[in-house]
Enzyme design. Structure first.
Site, short mmCIF file in Angstrom:
data_model
loop_
_atom_site.label_atom_id
_atom_site.label_comp_id
_atom_site.label_asym_id
_atom_site.label_seq_id
_atom_site.Cartn_x
_atom_site.Cartn_y
_atom_site.Cartn_z
N HIS A 122 0.82 -1.21 0.00
CA HIS A 122 0.00 0.00 0.00
C HIS A 122 0.86 1.27 0.00
O HIS A 122 0.39 2.34 -0.38
CB HIS A 122 -0.93 0.02 1.22
CG HIS A 122 -2.04 -0.98 1.12
ND1 HIS A 122 -3.08 -0.84 0.23
CD2 HIS A 122 -2.27 -2.14 1.78
CE1 HIS A 122 -3.91 -1.87 0.35
NE2 HIS A 122 -3.44 -2.68 1.28
N GLU A 231 -5.37 -13.12 4.91
CA GLU A 231 -6.33 -12.01 4.80
C GLU A 231 -7.35 -12.27 3.70
O GLU A 231 -7.97 -11.34 3.20
CB GLU A 231 -5.61 -10.67 4.60
CG GLU A 231 -4.65 -10.61 3.43
CD GLU A 231 -4.06 -9.21 3.23
OE1 GLU A 231 -4.39 -8.29 3.99
OE2 GLU A 231 -3.27 -9.06 2.28
N ASP A 257 -8.53 -6.77 5.52
CA ASP A 257 -8.85 -7.54 4.31
C ASP A 257 -9.51 -8.88 4.64
O ASP A 257 -10.38 -9.34 3.89
CB ASP A 257 -7.59 -7.75 3.46
CG ASP A 257 -7.24 -6.48 2.70
OD1 ASP A 257 -8.16 -5.84 2.16
OD2 ASP A 257 -6.05 -6.12 2.65
#
Ligand code: 3PY
Ligand code: MG
Length: 334
Positions: A122, A231, A257
């Site tokens: 990210h 996740e 997630d």
């Protein structure tokens, strides 16, 4: 007894028994004895000794020693302090590094944190910038982990060759993906990692790059943590198989997630979500693997350890910085 030929020592050059207090035996008789870097030893027929490399005292141009005796004999090694803390049940705490400056990485080393995760998923970073953050982190004394952008050979290899202590791997769904990861991240015989002297071993001039190739490979395998994220529902459904795989050192649960994938976004107290956490923890511990959890709530860190997580990641550096200033300003301005 002490053997004298090098041929049957699997750990490279064998020396005669060193002076007292130096070196360590790679010994034979006990199946499953622990080697300080390499982990479980296979049964050896004879004892061989290897002396760890030592820092030579730097000299000035006239050959006078610049540092005193205390400097001599310090072991140079690629030491994964996070792994050591995990093994010693020291409940390490880390954070996600998103601010992107070697100064921030170095400063985080003075906080008491045990690890930072340089976020190539990210976060906006590339391997090249991650390299500077790794240096900053090591100066500060914190274990640098990196989250990879993808399950691909270059994504995995570059970060390991930079010298990160471990990889967090997002968006894992299948056992096949994890096998692919192990192949990229671990040297033979566990995986198929490509070999090159790089920054991790000072291009061959620092331990373990100064050792034989098999020792270098074994030390790297032992000193770098491969940690897939759980996740997705796919990963959760395969967690017993994944945690049993050689080369997988632990699991990092991504609560955001995972909860989204389970159809209960952000509902971290939901019974199904709590059951999933328990399932992952139990699979990890049954297979002797570490289980790491992430929270954005500082009060949940202690709860995580209470539940049995081995390490906790808390928040993002940027969020902590903003919140700290807000708290100060709120005191002044009300
Ligand atoms: C998640 O919660 O999904 C994570 O990956 C942790 O940042
Ligand atoms: Mg995630």
């Amino acid at each position: 007894g002490i053997s004298d030929g090098a041929e049957d020592c699997p750990f490279g050059r064998r020396l005669r028994k060193p002076r007292r207090g130096r070196g360590f035996p790679h010994s034979q008789s006990t199946v499953g004895a622990e080697h300080p870097h390499i982990g479980k030893l296979e049964t050896q027929r004879r004892t061989c000794w290897r002396v760890p490399p030592v820092l030579p005292a730097p000299e000035d141009y006239r050959g006078r020693r610049l540092l005193g005796a205390s400097h001599i004999g310090k072991v140079i090694q690629m030491k994964n302090t996070l792994k050591e803390k995990l093994q010693n049940h020291q409940q390490p705490i880390g954070t996600f590094f998103e601010l992107g400056s070697a100064n921030v990485a170095e400063a985080l080393g003075k906080t008491g944190l045990d690890f930072i995760i340089i976020d190539n998923e990210h976060g906006p970073f590339e391997a090249e910038s991650t390299l500077d953050y790794v240096r900053g982190t090591l100066l500060g004394g914190v274990s640098p982990l990196a989250r990879v952008r993808a399950i691909s050979r270059p994504a995995v290899l570059k970060l390991l060759d930079i010298g990160v202590h471990g990889l967090i791997v997002p968006d894992v769904h299948t056992v096949e993906q994890v096998q692919e990861l192990v192949n990229y991240a671990k040297y033979a015989p566990i995986g198929k990692r490509g070999f090159c002297p790089t920054r991790k071993d000072c291009w061959g001039f620092a331990y373990p790059g100064t050792e034989s190739v098999p020792v270098n490979m074994a030390v790297n395998n032992a000193e770098t943590l491969l940690i897939p994220q759980c996740e997705t529902v796919g990963c959760l459904e395969n967690i017993e198989t994944i945690t049993a795989m050689e080369g997988v050192d632990g699991i990092f649960i991504g609560p955001f997630d995972l909860s989204i994938s389970m159809g209960i976004p952000g509902q971290f107290d939901h019974p199904d979500f709590q059951a999933a956490l328990k399932r992952v923890r139990e699979a990890c511990h049954k297979n002797g693997k570490f289980c790491i959890y992430f929270t954005v709530n500082p009060d949940a860190i202690a709860d995580g350890f209470q539940q049995g997580f081995d390490a906790m990641a808390y928040g993002l550096d940027a969020a902590v910085l903003v919140q700290a200033y807000r708290n100060i300003l709120a005191k002044v301005r009300g």
